[in-house]
Structure formats: structure tokens, C-alpha cells
Design a protein around this motif. Structure first.
Motif, PDB file in Angstrom:
ATOM      1  N   LEU A  67       0.808  -1.211   0.000  1.00 25.00           N
ATOM      2  CA  LEU A  67       0.000   0.000   0.000  1.00 25.00           C
ATOM      3  C   LEU A  67       0.848   1.271   0.000  1.00 25.00           C
ATOM      4  N   GLU A  68       1.912   1.289   0.792  1.00 23.93           N
ATOM      5  CA  GLU A  68       2.756   2.485   0.852  1.00 23.93           C
ATOM      6  C   GLU A  68       3.316   2.821  -0.521  1.00 23.93           C
ATOM      7  N   GLN A  69       3.823   1.817  -1.217  1.00 28.06           N
ATOM      8  CA  GLN A  69       4.386   2.057  -2.538  1.00 28.06           C
ATOM      9  C   GLN A  69       3.304   2.444  -3.539  1.00 28.06           C
ATOM     10  N   ILE A  71       0.659   4.160  -2.925  1.00 27.34           N
ATOM     11  CA  ILE A  71       0.335   5.568  -2.690  1.00 27.34           C
ATOM     12  C   ILE A  71       1.445   6.468  -3.228  1.00 27.34           C
ATOM     13  N   TYR A  72       2.704   6.050  -3.054  1.00 32.53           N
ATOM     14  CA  TYR A  72       3.822   6.819  -3.591  1.00 32.53           C
ATOM     15  C   TYR A  72       3.747   6.954  -5.106  1.00 32.53           C
ATOM     16  N   ASN A  73       3.159   5.979  -5.763  1.00 31.88           N
ATOM     17  CA  ASN A  73       3.067   5.991  -7.224  1.00 31.88           C
ATOM     18  C   ASN A  73       1.973   6.923  -7.739  1.00 31.88           C
ATOM     19  N   THR A  74       1.160   7.450  -6.842  1.00 31.89           N
ATOM     20  CA  THR A  74       0.121   8.396  -7.252  1.00 31.89           C
ATOM     21  C   THR A  74       0.768   9.688  -7.748  1.00 31.89           C
ATOM     22  N   SER A  75       0.299  10.208  -8.853  1.00 33.63           N
ATOM     23  CA  SER A  75       0.925  11.388  -9.452  1.00 33.63           C
ATOM     24  C   SER A  75       0.685  12.639  -8.614  1.00 33.63           C
ATOM     25  N   ASP A  76       1.614  13.573  -8.700  1.00 40.10           N
ATOM     26  CA  ASP A  76       1.466  14.855  -8.009  1.00 40.10           C
ATOM     27  C   ASP A  76       0.211  15.588  -8.491  1.00 40.10           C
ATOM     28  N   GLU A  77      -0.082  15.454  -9.787  1.00 37.26           N
ATOM     29  CA  GLU A  77      -1.246  16.131 -10.354  1.00 37.26           C
ATOM     30  C   GLU A  77      -2.545  15.623  -9.716  1.00 37.26           C
TER      31      GLU A  77
END
Length: 245
Positions: A67-69, A71-77
Motif C-alpha cells: 500500500l505504501e508504494q 500511494i507513492y506511485n500516485t501522481s502529483d497532479e
């Protein structure tokens, strides 16, 4: 949060030590519980869509290994769009509730017109909502009023603050803290920058934790074990600014 639970246990054993005068402090029979919140109950529809795209609809259940990774993969946009949309929703809710509040209390038509357009949805919005009791220090921002007003009204980087809360029924100190805020807003004509929302309840809390950019928590150390309201803000893309308690 595990550390918070451990710290809470240490403080509690110290508090109960007089009841066990011949016991070593570490042997006082008081344990601790790791506190937390139920994420599916507090994430907004906007946040739910973002996190579902990242980790699936059942992301908070079962195996959390990836899950942590995810969420990290979610784009800044995507994250910024979530934050802007959430803030816009809060501003709209605040305006409607503030107008109703002023109408019920018999305020002037001029002030009600101001209420219809309070808060710029593109400005950083801070939230503070909880029981108004002295140890939570809800008046800490008023320690230096002139400096606080400069921060709120800065033309280049303005700040908005939405406050809510209740005092215990017979707690005059808590009621005075609420009066202090209301008088500060009125005295300095800060209705466009600071809003105190009455009738604090679960529904109001849900709107606040879903919409604010920063959640402020200012308890007097070590009187509060943890700030669960700050956890509710995090799942909606906000930031928890808290005393290290």
C-alpha cells in the motif's frame, strides 16, 4: 502511533503511581492502547477515488504490504487536484453554514453578504476543531495578535482559518476561550479571514477534516495522548501540524 501508545502508558503509570506507593513505576498495572481511526469512515469521495486507483477498493483491509508504494506511485497532479477540489467543497460548505448561523443570530444584512463570499478557495486553509478546554490551548494563535493578523492578511501569501468547537456545559474557562475568538474576529473585522462555526458535531467535523489543508493541534504536553483528528486529515491529503505529544 505505536510509540504514542507506549508513551501514553508511561505517563499514565506515573499519574497512577500514588495509588501504588510501594510499587516501582514500571510495575504500576496500567497498560496502553494504540489509538487510530477507521479510514473508510473519514476519507472523502474524492480521496476514495484517488486511493482506489492507487491501491484498489479494499486497500485498507487485509495485506498492506504494497500500500505504501502504491500511494507513492500516485501522481502529483492527482494529489493536487484532490486537495484543490476538497478545499473548494469546504469553502462552499463554510459559506452556506456561516450565512445560516448569522441569520439565526440576527446579524446585520451587511455581514451576511460578507459571509456569502468568505474564503478564497485558492488560499491555504487551516482548521481547528475540538472541545474548547484550557489544556488544548485553542487560543494559542492569539498569543501575539498583531503577528497573527499580519499572517492572515498577507497580500502575497494569505491564510484562512476555520474554527469550530464546544466547551463542556459548566466549564466557564472553555466558554471564555470561545468568547475570546469571537471577540478577536469582531474587534479586528476579520470575518473574511477567520470563521467560527457553531453547532460543532460529527457532520461538521467530517467537512473540516476532508477540506482543510492544515489541521492544527496545540495541546499542552503531555496532557493529550494523540490527535486522532489529525489522522482523519491525512487520508484526505491534508497536513497535521501538532504539538509533539
Amino acid at each position: 502511533m505505536k510509540w504514542v501508545g507506549v508513551k501514553h502508558g508511561q505517563v499514565s503509570r506515573h499519574l497512577f503511581e500514588p495509588l501504588f506507593p510501594r510499587w516501582p513505576t514500571n510495575d504500576v498495572p496500567v497498560g496502553s492502547v494504540t489509538n487510530g481511526v477507521h479510514m473508510p469512515s473519514w476519507d472523502s469521495a474524492i480521496a476514495d477515488t484517488v486511493w482506489s486507483n492507487a491501491g484498489g477498493k479494499d486497500r485498507w483491509r487485509g495485506d498492506l504490504t504494497t500500500l505504501e508504494q502504491d500511494i507513492y506511485n500516485t501522481s502529483d497532479e492527482s494529489l493536487w487536484q484532490m486537495r484543490n477540489s476538497s478545499r473548494n467543497n469546504l469553502v462552499e460548505y463554510t459559506r452556506k453554514k456561516y450565512v445560516r448561523q448569522l441569520s439565526v443570530s440576527g446579524q446585520s444584512p451587511e455581514l451576511m453578504e460578507v459571509a456569502k463570499s468568505v474564503f478564497d478557495p485558492n488560499v491555504l486553509t487551516i482548521g481547528f476543531a475540538r472541545r474548547f478546554v484550557p489544556y488544548k490551548r485553542p487560543d494559542l494563535l492569539l498569543h501575539n495578535e498583531e503577528r497573527f493578523i499580519r499572517l492572515l492578511t498577507n497580500l502575497e501569501h494569505p491564510v484562512k482559518l476555520v474554527i469550530a468547537g464546544k466547551s463542556p456545559p459548566f466549564d466557564e474557562a472553555g466558554k471564555n476561550l470561545i468568547r475570546k475568538w469571537v471577540q478577536f474576529i469582531q474587534r479586528n473585522n476579520l470575518h473574511k479571514h477567520v470563521v467560527f462555526l457553531s453547532d460543532y458535531d460529527m457532520a461538521l467535523t467530517q467537512h473540516l477534516v476532508k477540506g482543510v489543508d492544515v489541521w492544527l493541534n496545540t495541546p499542552r504536553r503531555p496532557w493529550e495522548a494523540c490527535g486522532t483528528s489529525g489522522m482523519k486529515v491525512l487520508v484526505n491529503g491534508g497536513i497535521n501540524l501538532s504539538e509533539l505529544d
